[in-house]
Design an enzyme around this catalytic site. Structure first.
Site, PDB file in Angstrom:
ATOM      1  N   THR A  28      14.183  80.786  18.507  1.00 22.74           N
ATOM      2  CA  THR A  28      13.968  79.685  17.554  1.00 22.74           C
ATOM      3  C   THR A  28      14.406  78.374  18.200  1.00 22.74           C
ATOM      4  O   THR A  28      15.376  78.345  18.949  1.00 22.74           O
ATOM      5  CB  THR A  28      14.784  79.958  16.271  1.00 22.74           C
ATOM      6  OG1 THR A  28      14.238  81.118  15.631  1.00 22.74           O
ATOM      7  CG2 THR A  28      14.731  78.782  15.300  1.00 22.74           C
ATOM      8  N   GLY A  29      13.673  77.299  17.867  1.00 23.75           N
ATOM      9  CA  GLY A  29      14.028  75.977  18.394  1.00 23.75           C
ATOM     10  C   GLY A  29      12.874  75.384  19.179  1.00 23.75           C
ATOM     11  O   GLY A  29      11.816  76.023  19.342  1.00 23.75           O
ATOM     12  N   THR A  31      12.575  74.658  22.406  1.00 27.55           N
ATOM     13  CA  THR A  31      12.271  75.283  23.695  1.00 27.55           C
ATOM     14  C   THR A  31      11.546  76.613  23.471  1.00 27.55           C
ATOM     15  O   THR A  31      10.517  76.893  24.120  1.00 27.55           O
ATOM     16  CB  THR A  31      13.561  75.513  24.514  1.00 27.55           C
ATOM     17  OG1 THR A  31      14.429  74.397  24.342  1.00 27.55           O
ATOM     18  CG2 THR A  31      13.252  75.701  25.984  1.00 27.55           C
ATOM     19  N   ASP A  83      14.966  82.905  24.407  1.00 27.50           N
ATOM     20  CA  ASP A  83      15.465  81.951  23.403  1.00 27.50           C
ATOM     21  C   ASP A  83      16.107  80.763  24.109  1.00 27.50           C
ATOM     22  O   ASP A  83      16.443  80.838  25.310  1.00 27.50           O
ATOM     23  CB  ASP A  83      16.496  82.655  22.495  1.00 27.50           C
ATOM     24  CG  ASP A  83      16.617  82.002  21.128  1.00 27.50           C
ATOM     25  OD1 ASP A  83      16.116  80.874  20.927  1.00 27.50           O
ATOM     26  OD2 ASP A  83      17.231  82.634  20.240  1.00 27.50           O
ATOM     27  N   GLY A  84      16.275  79.694  23.376  1.00 35.48           N
ATOM     28  CA  GLY A  84      16.991  78.520  23.880  1.00 35.48           C
ATOM     29  C   GLY A  84      18.477  78.652  23.613  1.00 35.48           C
ATOM     30  O   GLY A  84      18.963  79.700  23.170  1.00 35.48           O
ATOM     31  N   ALA A  85      19.215  77.587  23.874  1.00 28.65           N
ATOM     32  CA  ALA A  85      20.656  77.568  23.616  1.00 28.65           C
ATOM     33  C   ALA A  85      21.097  76.125  23.420  1.00 28.65           C
ATOM     34  O   ALA A  85      20.409  75.192  23.845  1.00 28.65           O
ATOM     35  CB  ALA A  85      21.427  78.206  24.775  1.00 28.65           C
ATOM     36  N   LYS A  96      24.969  79.008  20.313  1.00 25.42           N
ATOM     37  CA  LYS A  96      23.641  78.962  19.699  1.00 25.42           C
ATOM     38  C   LYS A  96      23.808  78.735  18.193  1.00 25.42           C
ATOM     39  O   LYS A  96      24.892  78.822  17.660  1.00 25.42           O
ATOM     40  CB  LYS A  96      22.875  80.273  19.947  1.00 25.42           C
ATOM     41  CG  LYS A  96      22.387  80.371  21.383  1.00 25.42           C
ATOM     42  CD  LYS A  96      21.488  81.587  21.636  1.00 25.42           C
ATOM     43  CE  LYS A  96      20.370  81.771  20.690  1.00 25.42           C
ATOM     44  NZ  LYS A  96      19.473  80.598  20.539  1.00 25.42           N
ATOM     45  N   GLU A 105      18.971  85.615  15.737  1.00 22.90           N
ATOM     46  CA  GLU A 105      18.892  85.457  17.199  1.00 22.90           C
ATOM     47  C   GLU A 105      19.814  86.451  17.898  1.00 22.90           C
ATOM     48  O   GLU A 105      19.447  87.046  18.919  1.00 22.90           O
ATOM     49  CB  GLU A 105      19.267  84.023  17.590  1.00 22.90           C
ATOM     50  CG  GLU A 105      18.223  83.003  17.180  1.00 22.90           C
ATOM     51  CD  GLU A 105      18.651  81.569  17.405  1.00 22.90           C
ATOM     52  OE1 GLU A 105      17.767  80.712  17.509  1.00 22.90           O
ATOM     53  OE2 GLU A 105      19.857  81.281  17.460  1.00 22.90           O
ATOM     54  N   LYS A 123      21.994  71.279  28.736  1.00 26.41           N
ATOM     55  CA  LYS A 123      22.775  72.279  27.981  1.00 26.41           C
ATOM     56  C   LYS A 123      23.849  72.949  28.850  1.00 26.41           C
ATOM     57  O   LYS A 123      24.643  73.730  28.339  1.00 26.41           O
ATOM     58  CB  LYS A 123      21.838  73.363  27.420  1.00 26.41           C
ATOM     59  CG  LYS A 123      20.619  72.844  26.667  1.00 26.41           C
ATOM     60  CD  LYS A 123      20.992  72.240  25.346  1.00 26.41           C
ATOM     61  CE  LYS A 123      19.795  71.763  24.542  1.00 26.41           C
ATOM     62  NZ  LYS A 123      18.913  72.795  24.065  1.00 26.41           N
TER      63      LYS A 123
HETATM   64  C1  5RP Z   1      18.520  77.858  17.036  1.00 26.03           C
HETATM   65  C2  5RP Z   1      19.086  77.863  18.410  1.00 26.03           C
HETATM   66  C3  5RP Z   1      18.309  77.141  19.458  1.00 26.03           C
HETATM   67  O1  5RP Z   1      17.998  78.021  20.475  1.00 26.03           O
HETATM   68  C4  5RP Z   1      19.149  76.015  19.997  1.00 26.03           C
HETATM   69  O2  5RP Z   1      19.535  75.177  18.897  1.00 26.03           O
HETATM   70  C5  5RP Z   1      18.388  75.186  21.037  1.00 26.03           C
HETATM   71  O3  5RP Z   1      17.360  74.495  20.415  1.00 26.03           O
HETATM   72  P1  5RP Z   1      16.312  73.618  21.223  1.00 26.03           P
HETATM   73  O4  5RP Z   1      15.513  74.556  22.063  1.00 26.03           O
HETATM   74  O5  5RP Z   1      15.501  72.954  20.139  1.00 26.03           O
HETATM   75  O6  5RP Z   1      17.075  72.609  22.059  1.00 26.03           O
HETATM   76  O7  5RP Z   1      20.108  78.421  18.703  1.00 26.03           O
HETATM   77  O8  5RP Z   1      19.385  78.487  16.121  1.00 26.03           O
END
Ligand code: 5RP
Length: 235
Positions: A28-29, A31, A83-85, A96, A105, A123
């Site tokens: 989610t997010g 990225t 996933d992103g972070a 996260k 997640e 990050k």
């Molecule tokens: C969502 C998350 C996302 O992976 C984290 O916030 C990074 O978001 P983005 O890719 O928009 O920078 O943990 O719960």
């Protein structure tokens, strides 16, 4: 260079890891959204995959891009989760939950043989904690739980212990997660020992889960203007 280009390049490198027949965790997010969009292109070109989304927003996005989904209840093991972070330290411990999806997640990442984190280099941190740590709690007695979370931050030696209930935009109502819980954002400034804080938070009644992902990934892909580079976990 915009962070969005870097995120897209990290996502493109992750899509290259996907093979035919894989069962995938879909993060989610912003990225992860690039990953899902690019994955959809490969699906339209004939790739066969099934995904488990980590949020309702990701489920809708995957449906929009034609990525087939599977029932999470039927999952034994996933081949790959992407996933992103919000923060990544040198040991690849993560914060996260900036998007409020940390519980699903973590469940999905823990079910994957391989969990790959995609990000731009903003990050990467030497110590976790500048980004406010999200903690998902039950709505019942949220003030009591928040005070116990604050006490855990102090006991863990965090320089700050400011805990606030995340609000949903301009409505002045608490943000509600896909699981019907609320999020406490913990401004700690720095987390001296992330594993110890993770254990302390997990032991508080009312805490459903927290955004510390300790030892869950060995694979980070950092995008930049030119492309993406995989990072190796420090020994
Ligand atoms: C969502 C998350 C996302 O992976 C984290 O916030 C990074 O978001 P983005 O890719 O928009 O920078 O943990 O719960």
């Amino acid at each position: 260079m915009s962070a969005d280009v870097a995120k897209q390049n990290a996502a493109a490198a992750a899509v290259a890891l996907v093979g035919d027949g894989m069962r995938l965790g879909l993060g989610t997010g912003t990225t992860a959204a690039h990953f899902i969009r690019l994955l959809g292109e490969r699906v339209r070109a004939g790739l066969k995959v099934q995904g488990v989304p980590t949020s309702e927003a990701t489920r809708r996005l995957a449906e929009t891009h034609g990525v087939p989904l599977m029932d999470p209840d039927t999952v034994e093991v996933l081949d790959l989760a992407i996933d992103g972070a919000d923060e990544i330290d040198a040991q690849f411990n993560l914060i996260k939950g900036g998007g409020g999806a940390l519980l699903r997640e973590k469940i999905v990442a823990a079910a994957a043989r391989r969990f790959v984190v995609i990000s731009d280099d903003s990050k990467l941190v030497s110590k976790l904690g500048r980004f406010p740590l999200p903690v998902e709690v039950t709505p019942f007695a949220v003030g009591l739980t928040a005070r116990r979370v604050g006490a855990a931050l102090r006991a863990a030696g965090c320089p700050r212990d400011h805990v606030s209930v995340r609000m949903a935009g301009p409505t002045a109502k608490p943000f509600v997660t896909d699981g019907g819980n609320v999020i406490l954002d913990c401004a700690c400034a720095e987390i001296p020992d992330a594993a110890a804080l993770a254990a302390a938070l997990a032991a508080i009644p009312g805490v459903v889960d927290h955004g510390l992902f300790i030892g869950m990934t060995r694979d980070v892909i950092i995008g930049d203007a030119q492309g993406a580079r995989p990072l190796s976990k420090a020994a």
